[in-house]
Design an enzyme around this catalytic site. Structure first.
Site, PDB file in Angstrom:
ATOM      1  N   GLU A  20       0.857  -1.187   0.000  1.00 25.82           N
ATOM      2  CA  GLU A  20       0.000   0.000   0.000  1.00 25.82           C
ATOM      3  C   GLU A  20       0.887   1.228   0.000  1.00 25.82           C
ATOM      4  O   GLU A  20       1.906   1.252   0.682  1.00 25.82           O
ATOM      5  CB  GLU A  20      -0.856  -0.019   1.275  1.00 25.82           C
ATOM      6  CG  GLU A  20      -1.585   1.269   1.545  1.00 25.82           C
ATOM      7  CD  GLU A  20      -2.261   1.282   2.916  1.00 25.82           C
ATOM      8  OE1 GLU A  20      -3.176   0.481   3.142  1.00 25.82           O
ATOM      9  OE2 GLU A  20      -1.859   2.122   3.742  1.00 25.82           O
ATOM     10  N   THR A  51      -3.872   4.780  -0.793  1.00 28.78           N
ATOM     11  CA  THR A  51      -4.771   5.278   0.260  1.00 28.78           C
ATOM     12  C   THR A  51      -5.450   6.592  -0.158  1.00 28.78           C
ATOM     13  O   THR A  51      -5.031   7.246  -1.110  1.00 28.78           O
ATOM     14  CB  THR A  51      -4.003   5.526   1.576  1.00 28.78           C
ATOM     15  OG1 THR A  51      -2.959   6.459   1.328  1.00 28.78           O
ATOM     16  CG2 THR A  51      -3.428   4.248   2.123  1.00 28.78           C
ATOM     17  N   ALA A 146     -18.298   2.198   6.316  1.00 25.97           N
ATOM     18  CA  ALA A 146     -17.816   1.555   5.090  1.00 25.97           C
ATOM     19  C   ALA A 146     -18.924   0.687   4.474  1.00 25.97           C
ATOM     20  O   ALA A 146     -19.033   0.585   3.247  1.00 25.97           O
ATOM     21  CB  ALA A 146     -16.583   0.723   5.397  1.00 25.97           C
ATOM     22  N   HIS A 185     -11.306  -2.883  16.112  1.00 23.37           N
ATOM     23  CA  HIS A 185     -11.220  -1.463  15.788  1.00 23.37           C
ATOM     24  C   HIS A 185     -11.253  -0.669  17.093  1.00 23.37           C
ATOM     25  O   HIS A 185     -11.996  -1.024  18.018  1.00 23.37           O
ATOM     26  CB  HIS A 185     -12.412  -1.091  14.887  1.00 23.37           C
ATOM     27  CG  HIS A 185     -12.409   0.342  14.472  1.00 23.37           C
ATOM     28  ND1 HIS A 185     -13.172   1.298  15.097  1.00 23.37           N
ATOM     29  CD2 HIS A 185     -11.696   0.979  13.517  1.00 23.37           C
ATOM     30  CE1 HIS A 185     -12.947   2.467  14.511  1.00 23.37           C
ATOM     31  NE2 HIS A 185     -12.060   2.307  13.560  1.00 23.37           N
TER      32      HIS A 185
HETATM   33  P1  FAD Z   1     -16.299   0.809   9.531  1.00 22.48           P
HETATM   34  O1  FAD Z   1     -16.425  -0.499   8.850  1.00 22.48           O
HETATM   35  O2  FAD Z   1     -17.319   1.827   9.240  1.00 22.48           O
HETATM   36  O3  FAD Z   1     -16.144   0.520  11.070  1.00 22.48           O
HETATM   37  C1  FAD Z   1     -15.835   1.573  11.981  1.00 22.48           C
HETATM   38  C2  FAD Z   1     -16.352   1.215  13.387  1.00 22.48           C
HETATM   39  O4  FAD Z   1     -17.785   1.205  13.385  1.00 22.48           O
HETATM   40  C3  FAD Z   1     -15.945  -0.163  13.892  1.00 22.48           C
HETATM   41  O5  FAD Z   1     -15.789  -0.069  15.278  1.00 22.48           O
HETATM   42  C4  FAD Z   1     -17.123  -1.059  13.543  1.00 22.48           C
HETATM   43  O6  FAD Z   1     -17.250  -2.182  14.415  1.00 22.48           O
HETATM   44  C5  FAD Z   1     -18.298  -0.111  13.685  1.00 22.48           C
HETATM   45  N1  FAD Z   1     -19.345  -0.329  12.691  1.00 22.48           N
HETATM   46  C6  FAD Z   1     -19.195  -0.740  11.408  1.00 22.48           C
HETATM   47  N2  FAD Z   1     -20.382  -0.743  10.771  1.00 22.48           N
HETATM   48  C7  FAD Z   1     -21.296  -0.321  11.671  1.00 22.48           C
HETATM   49  C8  FAD Z   1     -22.691  -0.096  11.609  1.00 22.48           C
HETATM   50  N3  FAD Z   1     -23.379  -0.326  10.486  1.00 22.48           N
HETATM   51  N4  FAD Z   1     -23.304   0.385  12.729  1.00 22.48           N
HETATM   52  C9  FAD Z   1     -22.624   0.618  13.871  1.00 22.48           C
HETATM   53  N5  FAD Z   1     -21.287   0.404  13.989  1.00 22.48           N
HETATM   54  C10 FAD Z   1     -20.649  -0.050  12.894  1.00 22.48           C
HETATM   55  N6  FAD Z   1      -8.132   5.594   6.553  1.00 22.48           N
HETATM   56  C11 FAD Z   1      -8.123   6.605   5.653  1.00 22.48           C
HETATM   57  O7  FAD Z   1      -8.471   7.735   6.011  1.00 22.48           O
HETATM   58  N7  FAD Z   1      -7.741   6.387   4.355  1.00 22.48           N
HETATM   59  C12 FAD Z   1      -7.361   5.176   3.907  1.00 22.48           C
HETATM   60  O8  FAD Z   1      -7.021   5.025   2.736  1.00 22.48           O
HETATM   61  C13 FAD Z   1      -7.350   4.074   4.819  1.00 22.48           C
HETATM   62  N8  FAD Z   1      -7.014   2.833   4.434  1.00 22.48           N
HETATM   63  C14 FAD Z   1      -7.068   1.787   5.329  1.00 22.48           C
HETATM   64  C15 FAD Z   1      -6.761   0.481   4.904  1.00 22.48           C
HETATM   65  C16 FAD Z   1      -6.813  -0.587   5.793  1.00 22.48           C
HETATM   66  C17 FAD Z   1      -6.463  -1.969   5.323  1.00 22.48           C
HETATM   67  C18 FAD Z   1      -7.183  -0.362   7.149  1.00 22.48           C
HETATM   68  C19 FAD Z   1      -7.230  -1.499   8.124  1.00 22.48           C
HETATM   69  C20 FAD Z   1      -7.500   0.924   7.580  1.00 22.48           C
HETATM   70  C21 FAD Z   1      -7.446   2.007   6.671  1.00 22.48           C
HETATM   71  N9  FAD Z   1      -7.776   3.307   7.078  1.00 22.48           N
HETATM   72  C22 FAD Z   1      -7.743   4.343   6.160  1.00 22.48           C
HETATM   73  C23 FAD Z   1      -8.150   3.591   8.451  1.00 22.48           C
HETATM   74  C24 FAD Z   1      -9.686   3.534   8.626  1.00 22.48           C
HETATM   75  O9  FAD Z   1     -10.285   4.625   7.965  1.00 22.48           O
HETATM   76  C25 FAD Z   1     -10.018   3.598  10.104  1.00 22.48           C
HETATM   77  O10 FAD Z   1      -9.530   2.458  10.765  1.00 22.48           O
HETATM   78  C26 FAD Z   1     -11.483   3.862  10.415  1.00 22.48           C
HETATM   79  O11 FAD Z   1     -11.534   4.296  11.767  1.00 22.48           O
HETATM   80  C27 FAD Z   1     -12.406   2.665  10.253  1.00 22.48           C
HETATM   81  O12 FAD Z   1     -12.581   2.307   8.937  1.00 22.48           O
HETATM   82  P2  FAD Z   1     -13.514   1.016   8.550  1.00 22.48           P
HETATM   83  O13 FAD Z   1     -13.638   1.010   7.080  1.00 22.48           O
HETATM   84  O14 FAD Z   1     -13.017  -0.181   9.238  1.00 22.48           O
HETATM   85  O15 FAD Z   1     -14.881   1.524   9.207  1.00 22.48           O
END
Ligand code: FAD
Length: 319
Positions: A20, A51, A146, A185
Site C-alpha cells: 500500500e 490510500t 464503510a 477497531h
Molecule cells: P467501519 O467499517 O465503518 O467501522 C468503523 C467502526 O464502526 C468499527 O468499530 C465497527 O465495528 C463499527 N461499525 C461498522 N459498521 C457499523 C454499523 N453499520 N453500525 C454501527 N457500527 C458499525 N483511513 C483513511 O483515512 N484512508 C485510507 O485510505 C485508509 N485505508 C485503510 C486500509 C486498511 C487496510 C485499514 C485497516 C485501515 C485504513 N484506514 C484508512 C483507516 C480507517 O479509515 C479507520 O480504521 C477507520 O476508523 C475505520 O474504517 P472502517 O472502514 O473499518 O470503518
C-alpha cells in the site's frame, strides 16, 4: 477492465506480494510515487493499494491570542495517481474510497472516474476520525460507515445510480475489499461486535478483507478463526508494517490500539539508534511473513508509508 483482486486471490497457489502506498504530499510530483514503487516491482506485486486522505482542519496562529481555522488537503490525487500506476506498471490498482469528506454524489462521481479509467478494484473504508476531535463525523449527505459505501457500489454494479432518471446507465463491475481488525477497531466495544459489523460488509457484497497491521501472528490467526466461526468465508489478507523507529512503539499502539509484543519491545529498547531499530523491525516482519506463508495466506500486504527500503529488504528474504 483489468483483473479483479478477488480472482487473483482465488487463483493463486502461492503467497503473493502486495503493498500500500500513500499519495505524496501536496506539491510533490509523480516521481515521489515511482520512488516507492520502482524498488518493489522486482517482487511482482499483482496489485498495489493507494490510500485516500480527507481534508483536515488545522488552526494556525495569526496573531497573539488569535487562531485561524484552515482546511488543508495534505495528500490529494488518489484517482489520478492510481491511473498513472495502472498504466505505467501494468498492474491492478486498488484505490481506497472513503466516507469521510464525501457526499454520496461525490462518492458516485469518484467511482465513475475510476470506472472510466479502467479500474475495477476498490477498498471501501470509513476513513480516520480527525486527529483534533477523534470522532468521525460523516459529510452531510455522505456515508457513516464503510458498509454504506459497499452497498452503494453494489447498486452501481447493478446499474442503479443515485439519479434514477439518468438515461443510458451502465453497470459497473467493481470488486470491493474492506478493512478488518485482528485486535478490534479502536472504537469497537469488543472483537465480537467488530466482527459482527465486518460480516455485514461481506454480506453486502465485499469480497475480501485486508487487516490492520499486527505484530503477533496469533492475533491474526485468532481473528481468522473467529471470522470463520461467524460465517465469514472470504479471503483475509494480513497487513504488515515493519517498525522503523523507536517512537513507533508508542505511536502505533496509541494511534491504532495495537499491541506490540513484549519480546519485540525488549529488542527495540536494546537498540542504540533507529538504524538498529529498523534492522529489528525488518527481522521481526520477515519472521512474521514466513510464518504466515506457512499458515497459507494468499497475499502478504505491506504498509510502505512512502518508504520502500525496509519493505524491499523484507521481500528479498521472503519472496
Ligand atoms: P467501519 O467499517 O465503518 O467501522 C468503523 C467502526 O464502526 C468499527 O468499530 C465497527 O465495528 C463499527 N461499525 C461498522 N459498521 C457499523 C454499523 N453499520 N453500525 C454501527 N457500527 C458499525 N483511513 C483513511 O483515512 N484512508 C485510507 O485510505 C485508509 N485505508 C485503510 C486500509 C486498511 C487496510 C485499514 C485497516 C485501515 C485504513 N484506514 C484508512 C483507516 C480507517 O479509515 C479507520 O480504521 C477507520 O476508523 C475505520 O474504517 P472502517 O472502514 O473499518 O470503518
Amino acid at each position: 477492465m483489468g483483473i479483479k483482486v478477488i480472482d487473483l486471490l482465488n487463483n493463486t497457489d502461492k503467497t503473493l506480494f502486495s503493498f500500500e502506498l500513500l499519495p505524496p504530499l501536496k506539491g510533490e510530483d509523480i516521481e515521489a510515487i515511482y520512488y516507492t514503487i520502482d524498488p518493489l516491482m522486482e517482487f511482482n506485486p499483482p496489485y498495489i493499494n493507494v490510500t485516500y486522505h480527507q481534508e483536515e482542519v488545522v488552526y494556525r496562529k495569526v496573531k497573539e491570542n488569535l487562531l485561524e481555522k484552515r482546511t488543508i488537503w495534505k495528500r490529494p490525487g488518489t484517482v489520478a495517481i492510481s491511473a498513472s500506476i495502472k498504466y505505467k506498471y501494468k498492474v491492478a490498482v486498488v484505490p481506497h474510497i472513503i466516507c469521510g469528506g464525501f457526499t454520496k454524489e461525490e462518492t458516485e462521481n469518484a467511482l465513475l472516474d475510476l470506472n472510466f479509467l479502467g479500474m475495477n478494484n476498490v477498498l471501501a473504508i470509513r476513513g480516520d476520525a480527525p486527529p483534533d476531535t477523534k470522532i468521525f463525523i460523516p459529510e452531510k449527505g455522505g456515508h457513516h460507515h464503510a458498509l454504506d459505501i459497499v452497498k452503494q457500489i453494489m447498486k452501481l454494479n447493478k446499474g442503479v445510480y443515485l439519479d434514477e432518471e439518468l438515461e443510458n446507465k451502465k453497470s459497473t463491475s467493481f470488486s470491493v475489499g474492506v478493512a478488518g481488525y485482528p485486535e478490534k477497531h479502536p472504537e469497537s466495544p469488543n472483537l465480537d461486535s467488530d466482527i459482527h459489523f465486518l460480516k455485514k460488509k461481506i454480506d453486502a457484497g465485499a469480497e475480501y478483507i485486508v487487516t490492520q497491521m499486527f505484530f503477533d501472528n496469533n492475533s491474526y490467526i485468532n481473528f481468522v478463526e473467529k471470522c470463520r466461526k461467524a460465517g465469514i468465508k472470504v479471503p483475509i489478507i494480513p497487513g504488515l508494517k515493519p517498525i522503523a523507529a523507536l517512537s513507533h512503539i508508542n505511536y502505533l499502539s496509541k494511534t491504532f490500539s495495537i499491541d506490540i509484543p513484549d519480546a519485540l519491545v525488549r529488542e527495540i529498547l536494546k537498540c542504540k539508534d533507529n538504524n538498529q531499530v529498523r534492522k529489528v523491525g525488518i527481522e521481526w516482519a520477515v519472521q512474521q511473513s514466513k510464518e504466515l506463508i506457512k499458515y497459507g495466506v494468499p497475499v502478504l500486504h505491506y504498509y510502505t508509508m512512502g518508504k520502500p527500503d525496509n519493505i524491499r529488504k523484507i521481500a528479498e528474504q521472503v519472496f
